[in-house]
Design a protein around this motif. Structure first.
Motif: not given
Lengths: 550, 309
Positions: A292, A294, A296, A300, B92-93, B95-96, B124-125, B127
């Protein structure tokens, strides 16, 4: 080795070396032990619901004329799309009625049982790392998968058997033993296809949620194929296991051979699952998980943005579901008027004194849509509790986000999201009703009327917040209020419920728009109740402890 | 400089269980403070009170000069927290989640996040649902360490990390101390606290039983001596300040109170010492002394920790 005696699927098993099934018997007992409550609940609630509903039919439709009226309502395109091909509509016996209206619908629940339980005992075990512990012992590579297939497949057959025996024992004319056995077998056949199908999707992804999601999507596709087929010339229905089950024409001129299709498909899917299972690594999927972002995105950066992000996917699905729900009811509006006037029992539910029959029907459907949206609002606010218990609220509240802002973010999504959903549902209902009635003015009437139900939706959302603040352990029960509202409104008149039984429903205190005239006072009072409940919730939350990991 | 954290006679009960039973904790500004105790001693409860997530039943608590319950939002701008059990949103990953927490705290230093991700080897990628416990902890740690705050509150922050990552963590904490940050480090990894902490508080059953620098505590406590003597060591046990005398494999093991060390060594000398090992108490021994009634040493003297490093 005793284990070699058990062969799951001839095609796959022929190549297996001795030992791949070692320990299957132990795992079957283990699965039964783990689900000693869950399995009976699934099996008994599906078969009990079906048999229970069937037992009420003779009272609801006492004469052949009543049943024929219902058959006419079902014969329209929307009715066919919802139910099935409609064998026996011309002579609508009780048997034909349950085969037409209940088989396809109940088959969906049997399939869901298979999907959830198989995913739970296969991929979920691997994802959580428990399968590793088991497989490190003397356990064959297929033992877990075969045990899940045997137990859940067995539960599916049990549902079919209980339904067959239960229906035949009701002693309703035309619901005979031969038809009931075929009905039960047809029901189980759909279940078996999805038990095997879920075993296959469990091989694909590393995550149990994706595994059951893929199988669920297949179920939706299969139902849609059947619906499309029954709207058209029926060709597409022959691509759907639900269509095969209905093609048995149980209680009409029953035939068993369509079930061979389901059985063949189930065996093929199970063989495919075993072949993949024997080839892949433990805990690995065929599809590697996609990375996903890296970083936000813009959402977020605030509590409100996080809440929107967390609820976004579920809101989209609710919107799709409610739009379909609304559109379906819209198509019925054209038939509804005649149907209601001709059936005294149904008349009790829908007719509002001093209003046109059609407006009463619109009001009933709109308030039901609003109650459904209220359930969504309650679920959105209940997210506060699941975040708290899971320990995800704690790190958020350890940042400069106050409890009030955090709670308001989810309440806001609940309130705004349910309003959005309600408008989407009403629009879709209004458009299809406008087509059915050939009156474009219905759209505006329906959409403006539905806004009048919003204060009751707010009460439900605010109640969820109040319970979360005052008695957090009870938060999960708030949906009972909209559920009560829907039940009392739909069946209260039918069973002659006393006046006080209506009182808890906030919807009961609002005018049934558009059948009743708009009135400002009740709207203000109900809105005031929502505000008071929300205020109580915020105040209590500010005072209590955050219960991480409670 | 005023203390970063002061609690006085803090009490918090859950029903009949007193999780905090008169807790007196003081953390000076700019120090790394080790907060040691076994599971269930009240460490996490104390931290949650400090964060304003729980309200104390009685007692005084002050954090960065404010009241953590009533000034929570303002105070949380100045601190970062890593929970003991990090839970992330499954879809959410990492990183998020890092960006979310950093932004909620009021600022995101992208370069620092990138640097920390590299140092901690975090992808960080992925989930949230795919991370191991150690990786979830890295997410919370990176987000906290990347924030420009005065105070770090870390609840067993490295329980799931491997020794290499533990070393990276220690390096980061030293950098933070050099930058003037205050760190409250709750742990039961004694070596980590011995290495990092300026001062230590030991909590037991909701009370601080010992507080000070490691040096001060060692001064208060017993030295372990293992000796091989020419004549029989019988009689050692009768000396004042000598405890736990045991003869094993031809050697005598004993513990001596600091102020009786002199007399004991003289007595040993008279027995003809062939070999002698003496070491200051490790944190294991300090803890065993305080929790001795709960943890029974299995006959061996507690393993010597990497004391002195």
């Amino acid at each position: 080795m005793t284990a070699v005696a058990k062969r799951p699927a001839p095609a796959a098993a022929a190549k297996e070396r001795a030992g791949t099934l070692t320990g299957t018997g132990t795992m079957i007992r283990f699965v039964l032990r783990r689900d000693r409550v869950r399995l009976p609940v699934w099996v008994l609630s599906i078969s009990g619901f079906l048999v229970g509903m069937t037992s009420t039919l003779p009272d609801l439709y006492p004469t052949a004329a009543d049943r024929q009226l219902r058959a006419d309502l079902m014969a329209n395109p929307a009715g066919r799309a919802l139910t099935g091909p409609g064998y026996g509509l011309e002579d609508y016996t009780f048997g034909a009625m349950i085969a037409h209206e209940m088989l396809g619908f109940t088959a969906v629940f049997v399939a869901l049982m298979g999907i959830f339980l198989v995913a739970r005992h296969t991929r979920a075990e691997e994802e959580l790392g428990r399968a590793e512990l088991l497989r490190a012992g003397p356990l064959g590579v297929h033992a877990l998968l075969v045990a899940a297939l045997v137990v859940v497949g067995g539960a599916t057959l049990l549902v079919g058997a209980l339904v067959a025996v239960g229906l035949a024992s009701l002693g309703i004319e035309t619901v005979d033993w031969g038809g009931s056995l075929l009905f039960g077998a047809a029901l189980a056949s759909v279940g078996l296809v999805f038990v095997a199908g879920a075993a296959l999707t469990a091989q694909v992804s590393e995550h149990a949620r994706t595994a059951s999601g893929l199988a669920g999507a297949a179920l939706a596709a299969v139902f849609t194929l059947r619906a499309a087929g029954d709207l058209g010339d029926g060709t597409l229905s022959w691509l759907s296991p639900i269509g095969w089950a209905q093609a048995t024409r149980a209680y009409v001129d029953g035939r068993w051979w369509p079930l061979l299709l389901s059985l063949g498909l189930a065996v093929g899917l199970a063989a495919g699952a075993l072949a993949l299972n024997g080839r892949r690594d433990l805990a690995a999927g065929l599809v590697r998980p996609r990375p996903g972002p890296a970083e936000g995105g813009r959402l977020l950066g605030s509590a409100a943005g996080l809440a929107v992000r967390l609820h976004r996917a579920s809101l989209v699905w609710w919107a799709v579901g409610l739009a379909l729900f609304g559109a379906t009811y819209g198509f019925f509006v054209g038939e509804a008027e005649r149907f209601i006037e001709e059936s005294p029992v149904i008349e009790d539910i829908f007719v509002v004194e001093g209003a046109a029959v059609i407006d009463g029907f619109l009001g009933m459907i709109l308030s039901l849509l609003a109650m459904t949206c209220a359930i969504q609002a309650a679920i959105a606010v209940q997210r506060l509790r699941s975040e708290e218990v899971a320990g995800r609220a704690e790190p958020v509240l350890a940042t400069p986000v106050s409890r009030a802002v955090w709670a308001a973010s989810h309440l806001g999504v609940g309130v705004a999201g349910s309003a959005l959903l309600l408008v989407v549902a009403a629009l879709s209902f209004g458009v299809s009703a406008a087509v059915a009635l050939e009156d474009a003015g219905v759209v505006a009437r329906v959409v403006s009327a539905v806004l009048g139900y919003l204060p009751a939706v707010w009460v439900v959302a605010a109640l969820a917040l109040a319970v979360f603040g005052v008695a957090p352990q009870a938060t999960a029960w708030v949906w009972a209020l909209p559920a009560h509202a829907a039940l009392i409104q739909s069946f209260g008149g039918l069973v002659g419920a006393p006046r006080w039984a209506y009182w808890p429903s906030p919807f009961h205190h609002l005018p049934l728009l558009p059948a009743e005239p708009f009135a400002l006072l009740p709207v203000l009072l109900v809105t005031g109740a929502a505000a008071a409940l929300a205020a109580a919730g915020f105040a209590a939350l500010a005072r209590r402890d955050i219960q991480s990991g409670a | 400089m005023p203390a970063a954290i002061v609690t006085a006679d803090l009490v918090k009960s859950y029903g009949r269980v007193r999780a905090l039973d008169g807790l007196d904790l003081e953390v000076a500004t700019g120090e790394v403070h080790g907060f040691l105790g076994p599971n269930g001693a009240g460490k996490t409860t104390a931290i949650r009170v400090l964060l304003g997530l729980l309200r104390a039943d009685s007692g005084r608590v002050e954090l960065l000069g404010g009241d953590p319950w009533s000034d929570a939002v303002a105070l949380h701008r100045r601190l970062a927290y890593v929970p003991g059990d990090v839970e992330l949103w499954p879809n959410l990953t990492g990183g998020e989640a890092i960006d979310l927490f950093a932004r909620l705290r009021g600022g995101l230093d992208r370069a620092r996040v990138r640097d920390l991700c590299e140092r901690f080897h975090l992808d960080p990628t992925k989930k949230g649902r795919t991370y191991s416990k150690g990786n979830r902890q890295k997410v919370a740690l990176i987000s906290a360490l990347a924030s420009d705050v005065e105070l770090l509150i870390l609840d067993e922050p490295t329980a799931g990390l491997d020794p290499l990552m533990e070393a990276v963590f220690q390096e980061c904490i030293r950098e933070d101390r050099a930058a003037g940050r205050t760190v409250l480090l709750s742990s039961h990894i004694l070596a980590q606290v011995e290495v990092l902490a300026d001062r230590i508080s030991i909590i037991r059953k909701g009370r601080i039983v010992e507080s000070g620098t490691l040096e001060e505590m060692r001064h208060l406590t017993r030295t372990t001596i293992i000796a091989e003597t020419a004549s029989s060591p019988a009689g050692l046990a009768d000396l004042a300040g000598v405890h736990h005398v045991e003869a094993r494999d031809g050697r005598v093991h004993l513990q001596v109170d600091a102020r009786h060390l002199d007399g004991t060594v003289r007595h040993l000398a008279g027995l003809g010492v062939r070999s002698l090992v003496a070491h200051p108490p490790t944190l294991e021994e300090l803890l065993l002394r305080h929790y001795g009634d709960e943890i029974t040493p299995d006959g061996d003297a507690p393993a010597a920790g990497p004391g002195g490093t």
